[in-house]
Design a protein around this motif. Structure first.
Motif, PDB file in Angstrom:
ATOM      1  N   PHE A 260       0.916  -1.222   0.062  1.00  0.00           N
ATOM      2  CA  PHE A 260       0.028   0.160  -0.172  1.00  0.00           C
ATOM      3  C   PHE A 260       0.889   1.447  -0.018  1.00  0.00           C
ATOM      4  O   PHE A 260       1.932   1.094   0.487  1.00  0.00           O
ATOM      5  CB  PHE A 260      -0.914   0.089   1.470  1.00  0.00           C
ATOM      6  CG  PHE A 260      -2.135  -0.800   1.200  1.00  0.00           C
ATOM      7  CD1 PHE A 260      -3.190  -0.467   0.630  1.00  0.00           C
ATOM      8  CD2 PHE A 260      -1.726  -2.508   1.470  1.00  0.00           C
ATOM      9  CE1 PHE A 260      -4.241  -1.867   0.501  1.00  0.00           C
ATOM     10  CE2 PHE A 260      -2.769  -3.285   1.621  1.00  0.00           C
ATOM     11  CZ  PHE A 260      -4.126  -3.010   1.027  1.00  0.00           C
ATOM     12  N   LEU A 261       0.443   2.218  -0.694  1.00  0.00           N
ATOM     13  CA  LEU A 261       1.197   3.619  -0.607  1.00  0.00           C
ATOM     14  C   LEU A 261       0.180   4.657  -0.034  1.00  0.00           C
ATOM     15  O   LEU A 261      -1.119   4.508   0.050  1.00  0.00           O
ATOM     16  CB  LEU A 261       1.009   4.220  -2.047  1.00  0.00           C
ATOM     17  CG  LEU A 261       2.132   3.192  -3.025  1.00  0.00           C
ATOM     18  CD1 LEU A 261       2.080   3.891  -4.384  1.00  0.00           C
ATOM     19  CD2 LEU A 261       3.213   2.861  -2.501  1.00  0.00           C
TER      20      LEU A 261
ATOM     21  N   LEU B 121      -3.559  12.282   3.943  1.00  0.00           N
ATOM     22  CA  LEU B 121      -2.978  11.072   3.405  1.00  0.00           C
ATOM     23  C   LEU B 121      -3.854  10.038   3.545  1.00  0.00           C
ATOM     24  O   LEU B 121      -4.789   9.949   4.383  1.00  0.00           O
ATOM     25  CB  LEU B 121      -1.716  10.709   4.321  1.00  0.00           C
ATOM     26  CG  LEU B 121      -0.373  11.749   4.138  1.00  0.00           C
ATOM     27  CD1 LEU B 121       0.584  11.172   5.316  1.00  0.00           C
ATOM     28  CD2 LEU B 121       0.107  11.699   2.970  1.00  0.00           C
ATOM     29  N   SER B 122      -3.923   9.049   2.541  1.00  0.00           N
ATOM     30  CA  SER B 122      -4.900   8.193   2.307  1.00  0.00           C
ATOM     31  C   SER B 122      -4.391   6.798   1.737  1.00  0.00           C
ATOM     32  O   SER B 122      -3.268   6.638   0.843  1.00  0.00           O
ATOM     33  CB  SER B 122      -5.961   8.246   1.616  1.00  0.00           C
ATOM     34  OG  SER B 122      -7.119   7.192   1.472  1.00  0.00           O
ATOM     35  N   LEU B 123      -4.500   5.477   2.193  1.00  0.00           N
ATOM     36  CA  LEU B 123      -3.874   4.302   1.891  1.00  0.00           C
ATOM     37  C   LEU B 123      -4.349   3.909   0.544  1.00  0.00           C
ATOM     38  O   LEU B 123      -5.505   4.135   0.257  1.00  0.00           O
ATOM     39  CB  LEU B 123      -4.290   3.365   2.799  1.00  0.00           C
ATOM     40  CG  LEU B 123      -3.240   3.386   4.077  1.00  0.00           C
ATOM     41  CD1 LEU B 123      -3.897   2.238   5.119  1.00  0.00           C
ATOM     42  CD2 LEU B 123      -1.942   2.952   3.932  1.00  0.00           C
ATOM     43  N   GLY B 124      -3.775   3.562  -0.503  1.00  0.00           N
ATOM     44  CA  GLY B 124      -3.893   3.308  -1.827  1.00  0.00           C
ATOM     45  C   GLY B 124      -2.988   2.252  -2.314  1.00  0.00           C
ATOM     46  O   GLY B 124      -2.217   1.925  -1.731  1.00  0.00           O
TER      47      GLY B 124
ATOM     48  N   LYS C 202       5.617   3.583   1.884  1.00  0.00           N
ATOM     49  CA  LYS C 202       5.120   2.336   1.516  1.00  0.00           C
ATOM     50  C   LYS C 202       4.726   1.539   2.683  1.00  0.00           C
ATOM     51  O   LYS C 202       5.436   1.687   3.833  1.00  0.00           O
ATOM     52  CB  LYS C 202       6.267   1.517   0.510  1.00  0.00           C
ATOM     53  CG  LYS C 202       6.553   2.221  -0.783  1.00  0.00           C
ATOM     54  CD  LYS C 202       7.271   1.145  -1.349  1.00  0.00           C
ATOM     55  CE  LYS C 202       8.736   1.735  -1.572  1.00  0.00           C
ATOM     56  NZ  LYS C 202       9.192   2.920  -1.782  1.00  0.00           N
ATOM     57  N   LYS C 203       3.562   0.654   2.789  1.00  0.00           N
ATOM     58  CA  LYS C 203       3.559  -0.145   3.848  1.00  0.00           C
ATOM     59  C   LYS C 203       3.156  -1.406   3.343  1.00  0.00           C
ATOM     60  O   LYS C 203       2.155  -1.640   2.523  1.00  0.00           O
ATOM     61  CB  LYS C 203       2.348   0.705   4.539  1.00  0.00           C
ATOM     62  CG  LYS C 203       1.797   0.054   5.812  1.00  0.00           C
ATOM     63  CD  LYS C 203       0.892   0.593   6.518  1.00  0.00           C
ATOM     64  CE  LYS C 203       0.655   0.019   7.993  1.00  0.00           C
ATOM     65  NZ  LYS C 203      -0.173   0.698   8.801  1.00  0.00           N
TER      66      LYS C 203
ATOM     67  N   ASN D 188      -7.193  -2.712   9.185  1.00  0.00           N
ATOM     68  CA  ASN D 188      -7.347  -1.107   8.620  1.00  0.00           C
ATOM     69  C   ASN D 188      -8.664  -1.283   8.174  1.00  0.00           C
ATOM     70  O   ASN D 188      -9.307  -0.015   8.067  1.00  0.00           O
ATOM     71  CB  ASN D 188      -6.330  -1.028   7.487  1.00  0.00           C
ATOM     72  CG  ASN D 188      -5.001  -0.527   7.945  1.00  0.00           C
ATOM     73  OD1 ASN D 188      -4.767   0.508   8.478  1.00  0.00           O
ATOM     74  ND2 ASN D 188      -3.890  -1.604   8.353  1.00  0.00           N
ATOM     75  N   LEU D 189      -9.439  -2.263   7.406  1.00  0.00           N
ATOM     76  CA  LEU D 189     -10.612  -2.403   7.093  1.00  0.00           C
ATOM     77  C   LEU D 189     -11.692  -1.738   8.028  1.00  0.00           C
ATOM     78  O   LEU D 189     -12.500  -1.134   7.845  1.00  0.00           O
ATOM     79  CB  LEU D 189     -10.937  -3.528   6.295  1.00  0.00           C
ATOM     80  CG  LEU D 189     -12.272  -3.572   5.813  1.00  0.00           C
ATOM     81  CD1 LEU D 189     -12.507  -2.783   4.419  1.00  0.00           C
ATOM     82  CD2 LEU D 189     -12.648  -5.048   5.154  1.00  0.00           C
TER      83      LEU D 189
END
Length: 130
Positions: A13-14, A24-27, A96-97, A107-108
């Motif tokens: 994930f970025l 910021l948001s995970l994508g 990065k993650k 996370n969901l």
């Protein structure tokens, strides 16, 4: 966009700034398709530009329309494995993650996936058991 899975079955994930969210948001790695470029060419280019990674194995998982009423375009979702880092001096995204299934579910449940496309792809990945 692309689901990049490493040899430990973790997904990349970025954490990127999203103008519409103003944070910021995970994508997932991905981006726009340039003129005369095929979707697979675009996603390979974006993965390299954003992360410095290349993948040997690629599969198109599915496509979807962003909005049924406004026809805002189509997204292509790929799955990539057998990855390696290329020597690249500067990447577009250094935040990065890597997450395993348990971390993705956490996370969901914590509402960390804030856009419909990313949420859909995470759910697809979790239910498909890739």
């Amino acid at each position: 966009m692309v689901i990049v899975q490493d040899s430990k079955n973790r997904v990349l994930f970025l954490n990127e700034y999203r103008r519409g969210l103003n944070k910021l948001s995970l994508g997932f790695p991905g981006g726009n398709i340039e003129k005369k470029e095929k979707p697979i060419q675009a996603v390979k280019r974006e993965l390299l530009e954003e992360t410095g990674l290349v993948a040997r194995n690629w599969k198109l998982l599915f496509t979807y329309s962003r909005h049924g009423t406004y026809n805002c375009g189509k997204d292509f979702v790929f799955f990539a494995t057998n990855i390696k880092k290329l020597n690249k001096k500067k990447e577009e995204n250094s935040q990065k993650k890597w997450m395993n299934r348990k971390q993705m579910i956490k996370n969901l449940n914590g509402n960390k996936f804030e856009t419909s496309g990313v949420l859909s792809v995470v759910l697809f990945y979790l239910f498909k058991k890739m």
